[in-house]
Design an enzyme around this catalytic site. Structure first.
Site, PDB file in Angstrom:
ATOM      1  N   SER A 175       0.826  -1.191   0.000  1.00  0.00           N
ATOM      2  CA  SER A 175       0.000   0.000   0.000  1.00  0.00           C
ATOM      3  C   SER A 175       0.873   1.259   0.000  1.00  0.00           C
ATOM      4  O   SER A 175       1.679   1.463  -0.905  1.00  0.00           O
ATOM      5  CB  SER A 175      -0.954  -0.051   1.197  1.00  0.00           C
ATOM      6  OG  SER A 175      -1.887   0.994   1.148  1.00  0.00           O
ATOM      7  N   ASP A 415      -9.649  -2.454  -5.916  1.00  0.00           N
ATOM      8  CA  ASP A 415      -9.058  -2.016  -4.658  1.00  0.00           C
ATOM      9  C   ASP A 415      -9.808  -0.784  -4.152  1.00  0.00           C
ATOM     10  O   ASP A 415      -9.923   0.215  -4.864  1.00  0.00           O
ATOM     11  CB  ASP A 415      -7.587  -1.688  -4.900  1.00  0.00           C
ATOM     12  CG  ASP A 415      -6.780  -1.534  -3.622  1.00  0.00           C
ATOM     13  OD1 ASP A 415      -7.323  -1.018  -2.637  1.00  0.00           O
ATOM     14  OD2 ASP A 415      -5.594  -1.911  -3.632  1.00  0.00           O
ATOM     15  N   HIS A 443      -7.382  -5.377  -0.700  1.00  0.00           N
ATOM     16  CA  HIS A 443      -6.184  -4.568  -0.516  1.00  0.00           C
ATOM     17  C   HIS A 443      -5.203  -5.179   0.490  1.00  0.00           C
ATOM     18  O   HIS A 443      -3.999  -4.941   0.404  1.00  0.00           O
ATOM     19  CB  HIS A 443      -6.589  -3.161  -0.046  1.00  0.00           C
ATOM     20  CG  HIS A 443      -5.459  -2.198   0.054  1.00  0.00           C
ATOM     21  ND1 HIS A 443      -4.870  -1.622  -1.049  1.00  0.00           N
ATOM     22  CD2 HIS A 443      -4.789  -1.707   1.136  1.00  0.00           C
ATOM     23  CE1 HIS A 443      -3.899  -0.809  -0.663  1.00  0.00           C
ATOM     24  NE2 HIS A 443      -3.828  -0.846   0.649  1.00  0.00           N
TER      25      HIS A 443
END
Length: 465
Positions: A175, A415, A443
């Site tokens: 991320s 996502d 995610h």
């Protein structure tokens, strides 16, 4: 912006700490302990607050090394792990997570370094308790830009030179950690041998406003899927929303539970088990007590835990700044863009007998700094940061276009947090980057999938190029 006030720097050098002693490493500097059959060693590094002023104020950065024991363990290449966020510390792995998860898998091939990015975890903390030591809200706002991805990368470069003797290392970014890795490819590609990205390809040109213009439609799709799975929750969500609209609810930890705060629990919908968690949270939310309908203690306790930013205040403070790259203020982009999507307006939804109360996702608003006691003391600081118009670029397109570092990325098809379209455009802009697009994971796929996502990253023949 002017420079922050200077503090007396701590002694230079690297310190090593450990709990159960397992003996010094081959350099005689570190001690280690064992957990779930793996060797863990704790490192603390001293780095400059401002890397352009290396002799100025110093802060500490903590990292935990994880390695599978073996005769060649010390010769394995290093893999730096960068956690999502901003403002999240590295994971604290339990035995059950180490047994069969991605970290145990990686620790057999690499010496994995779990970095607490500056300001988080055991690194010199930055929060409501420590920021006042810097001075006024203005001084605090001037300090916070030193906690963005470019400074995290420069910390990593100092650490790399200490640990590897100058050899390049591998980086795995989850991320926001992937955003940092793309900054790393831009600023110091010579320090990298390979880069792995899990849900972490940022839009190179996407400012905060553009990010949220793309995000709200994804949030609406996640709501549609959620209510299709749990249709009974439509009325339950409305009932909870009506109660909050009519009552002032202060949760056990001090959070003011407004309707908007309740909607923000939709951040769960971007994770593998988030829809089920939200459903189970709501199913026992309302009960008939001695004073009539009220929110159950169990619901309030769980909501407090989910909504509090006490363990991750920088996530709220720096969230929109993570997208800022030019001389324009972020100006509470998520709040401004939300007004363009009236379907998320709680008052209008509750006033209509047929409208759904929609949950939101990864958005930070001014009201967060009113409802959460961990953020209230940072209210003025956050507003000053939102007005800042002195941001600098985090990515270098020319360097990325000439990239020679092997780069592999997993992109999640829908996502909630990172726009897949932005990710694929960025992958195309990084020379030689290879991608796998998957609809099988959310995610949090790296952590939630066992070793499946890591296996995709480590198997370049599976990438679609």
């Amino acid at each position: 912006m002017s420079q922050p006030q200077q503090a007396v720097p701590p002694p230079a050098g690297t310190r090593f700490r450990a709990d159960r002693i397992d003996g010094p490493d081959r350099a005689g500097q570190a001690t280690a302990y064992r957990q779930a059959g793996l060797r863990l060693a704790d490192h603390v590094f001293t780095v400059p607050l401002d890397h352009h002023r290396p002799d100025g104020e110093q802060i500490e950065v903590f990292a935990r090394e994880v390695t599978a024991p073996g005769p060649t363990a010390a010769e394995r290449p290093w893999l730096l792990y960068l956690e999502g966020g901003p403002g999240h510390p590295a994971p604290r792995p339990t035995d059950s997570q180490l047994e069969g998860g991605w970290l145990a898998r990686a620790a057999h091939d690499y010496r994995v370094l779990l970095l607490d990015q500056r300001g988080t975890g055991r690194s010199t903390p930055l929060n409501r308790q420590t920021l006042p030591l810097v001075g006024t809200p203005r001084h605090q706002a001037e300090r916070l830009p030193f906690y963005r991805a470019d400074s995290i990368v420069r910390d990593a470069e100092l650490i790399r030179r200490q640990l590897t003797g100058g050899r390049p290392w591998s980086v795995l970014g989850q991320s926001f950690g992937g955003f940092c890795a793309v900054t790393y490819l831009s600023l110091a590609p010579e320090g990298l041998s390979e880069v792995f990205l899990a849900g972490g390809l940022p839009g190179l040109d996407a400012d905060a406003e553009a990010v949220y213009r793309a995000a709200y439609p994804r949030m609406e799709r996640k709501n549609t899927a959620y209510y299709a799975r749990y249709p009974e929750d439509e009325e339950q969500a409305r009932a909870i929303g009506r109660y909050l609209w009519e009552h002032k609810v202060v949760l056990p930890g001090g959070i003011l539970l407004t309707v908007e705060a309740f909607q923000s629990l939709g951040i769960l919908l971007g994770t593998a088990d988030g829809a089920a968690r939200l459903h189970y949270l709501m199913e026992g939310a309302l009960l008939s007590g001695c004073r009539g309908p009220e929110l159950s203690d169990a619901f309030q306790h769980q909501a407090q835990s989910l909504l509090s930013f006490a363990a991750r205040p920088l996530y709220a403070v720096l969230h929109e700044s993570a997208y800022a790259q030019d001389e324009r203020p972020t100006a509470w982009a998520a709040e401004r863009v939300r007004a363009r999507f009236p379907q998320f307006d709680a008052g209008a939804a509750l006033a209509s007998p047929h409208a759904r109360l929609l949950f939101t996702g990864e958005t930070i608003h001014p009201w967060h700094f009113h409802v959460d006691p961990a953020l209230r003391p940072l209210h003025d600081t956050a507003h000053l940061l939102a007005e800042d118009a002195s941001w600098t670029p985090l990515y270098d397109k020319a360097v990325l276009a000439a990239n020679e570092v092997p780069t592999r990325a997993v992109v999640y098809q829908d996502d909630l947090y990172v726009d897949a379209g932005d990710s694929l455009r960025t992958a195309a802009a990084i020379r030689g980057a290879r991608t796998v697009v998957t609809g099988e994971h959310e995610h949090d796929g790296l952590a939630a999938s066992g070793t499946a996502v890591l296996d995709l990253l480590l198997a370049p023949d599976r990438a679609d190029g």
